[in-house]
Design an enzyme around this catalytic site. Structure first.
Site, short mmCIF file in Angstrom:
data_model
loop_
_atom_site.label_atom_id
_atom_site.label_comp_id
_atom_site.label_asym_id
_atom_site.label_seq_id
_atom_site.Cartn_x
_atom_site.Cartn_y
_atom_site.Cartn_z
N VAL A 12 0.80 -1.16 0.12
CA VAL A 12 -0.04 -0.09 0.16
C VAL A 12 0.94 1.31 0.19
CG1 VAL A 12 -1.81 1.42 1.21
CG2 VAL A 12 -2.08 -1.40 1.19
N ILE A 131 -13.21 1.58 -2.39
CA ILE A 131 -14.45 2.05 -2.14
C ILE A 131 -14.77 3.26 -1.20
CG2 ILE A 131 -17.01 1.28 -1.85
CD1 ILE A 131 -15.92 -1.55 -2.13
N ASP A 196 -10.14 -10.53 9.25
CA ASP A 196 -10.09 -9.38 8.45
C ASP A 196 -11.69 -8.64 8.45
OD1 ASP A 196 -8.26 -7.21 6.76
OD2 ASP A 196 -9.92 -7.96 5.27
N LYS A 200 -13.44 -5.10 9.93
CA LYS A 200 -14.14 -4.14 8.84
C LYS A 200 -15.49 -3.86 9.28
CE LYS A 200 -10.67 -5.13 5.37
NZ LYS A 200 -10.39 -5.94 4.15
N GLY A 297 -5.75 -4.52 -2.97
CA GLY A 297 -4.55 -4.25 -4.02
C GLY A 297 -3.94 -2.92 -3.87
#
Ligand code: HSE
Length: 403
Positions: A12, A131, A196, A200, A297
């Protein structure tokens, strides 16, 4: 000139640095000033990196530089990310983060610290990758009460389930592909065990309600028990299998969970495939709103990191205040009600009919009996399953159904 720093030159971090160079002109126009990457903190030297001349090894260099106003923390994990974030906020620097573990664990405290020091703590990149979902919930849906959230929140597991559904791939082969594409966590257990996605859904729920739930209090299941045969039986019955993070209001109680669900083909979540994430937010006035895009990604996540940096520099970042859950939220999962897909062996259909007379039997090829139960609570499900167990039934698969 505005100066920023990046903590961590991993997937990242590199993507974020790339973005600030690639879109330098556009960003300058949007901020109203040039934005320059001044430092990248990493323990490695990385002489081959295009950003080698920016690398520093000591956080004090960044903390002590008054020119740096925004720091992007993309290290991941709790430590030293937590300590670095506290230090930066206390030094009057805004921090933006892609670190879902840190936000889900210390988000309430870090937001408080940011407010105390008159700076921002933003984390759009922590949830849903590219998003835009946290800012829209905070800003654009601010007039609503959020009544439910159902999200495909993990790209790795969505990729695996898509490959199992579309190509009959084995779980292991699909996981390896996802790892090669850089979607998976360093330890993929966090992906495939639902950890994970749990972080979130805690972040999304806190954004919607202002209350941060301890991830350890959330019923969390992953996808490791999903079999190819279940995916096929579900497909024939008009469902696809998705790992969902959910916040659900039922009878005045707020349930939060992560588990695989059978999603009806007609649901907008059913067609969200591969590494894409989707978050369906149910509100009282706007109705249902769907957020969709790439959930993992380097470049998609960098897009969200950059949005937060730009938002801080423009001065239009949303202010959030979270309190920690008092223990009453989430509600007791034993009371959550839904339909259940089960596959059983060692029992006759007639015995199943005695316990679940309204069950919908599904066609199967082998010896197992697959069915969808009526709407029942988790407690009722466990009790009724135990009754069947007394008649010799052995549970082979259990997946909840999204209504
Ligand atoms: N491992 C995560 C995923 C990365 O697969 O969605 C993005 O948070």
């Amino acid at each position: 000139m505005k100066y920023i720093a990046i903590l961590g030159l991993g997937v990242v971090g590199s993507g974020t640095a790339d973005l600030f160079y690639a879109n330098k002109k556009e960003i300058a126009a949007r901020v109203g000033d040039e934005v320059q990457l001044k430092y990248v903190l990493d323990i490695r030297d990385l002489p081959e990196s295009p950003y080698a001349d920016k690398i520093v090894h000591d956080i004090e260099v960044i903390i002590g530089d008054p020119e740096v106003s925004v720091v992007a923390e993309v290290i991941g994990g709790l430590h030293p990310a937590y300590e670095f974030t506290c230090r930066c906020l206390a030094a009057g620097k805004s921090v933006v983060s892609s670190n879902k573990e840190l936000v889900a664990t210390y988000g309430a405290e870090l937001l408080g610290l940011a407010e105390e020091h008159g700076v921002q703590y933003l984390f759009e990149a922590s949830t849903g990758g590219a998003i835009p979902v946290l800012a829209p919930i905070t800003r654009d849906l601010a007039g609503n009460r959020v009544q439910g959230i159902s999200g495909i929140l993990n790209g790795t597991t969505n990729y695996i389930l898509t490959r199992m559904f579309r190509a009959g791939a084995t779980f292991e082969a699909a996981l390896t592909e996802a790892q090669e594409k850089g979607y998976a966590e360093r330890n993929p257990a966090a992906d495939i065990e639902g950890i994970d996605a749990c972080r979130k859904i805690c972040i999304l729920t806190a954004t919607a309600t202002g209350t941060l739930i301890d991830p350890a209090a959330v019923h969390t299941e992953g996808i490791t028990a999903i079999r190819q045969s279940d995916v096929q039986v579900a497909a024939q019955a008009g469902y696809t299998v998705k790992l969902l993070g959910r916040m659900v209001e039922q009878s005045g109680a707020t349930f939060v969970m992560v588990a695989p669900f059978l999603v009806p083909a007609a649901s907008p979540l059913a067609s969200i495939e591969d590494v894409f994430n989707g978050v369906l937010v149910k509100t009282d006035f706007a109705g249902e709103v769907l957020f969709y895009g790439r959930g993992a990604g380097a470049h998609p996540t960098a897009s969200a990191v950059a949005a937060d940096v730009i938002s801080v520099l423009r001065g239009d970042a949303p202010r959030r205040r979270w309190s920690k859950s008092d223990g009453g939220v989430p509600a007791d999962f034993a009371l959550f009600t839904c339909r259940h897909y089960v596959s059983l062996c060692g029992v006759e259909k007639s015995a199943v009919g005695v316990v679940w007379s309204e069950a919908e039997l599904l066609p199967t090829e082998g010896e197992e009996i697959a069915l969808l139960t009526p709407m029942i609570s988790e407690r009722e499900f466990e009790d009724e399953l135990a009754r069947l167990g007394a008649s010799g039934a052995r549970l082979q698969a259990h997946i909840r159904v999204l209504d």
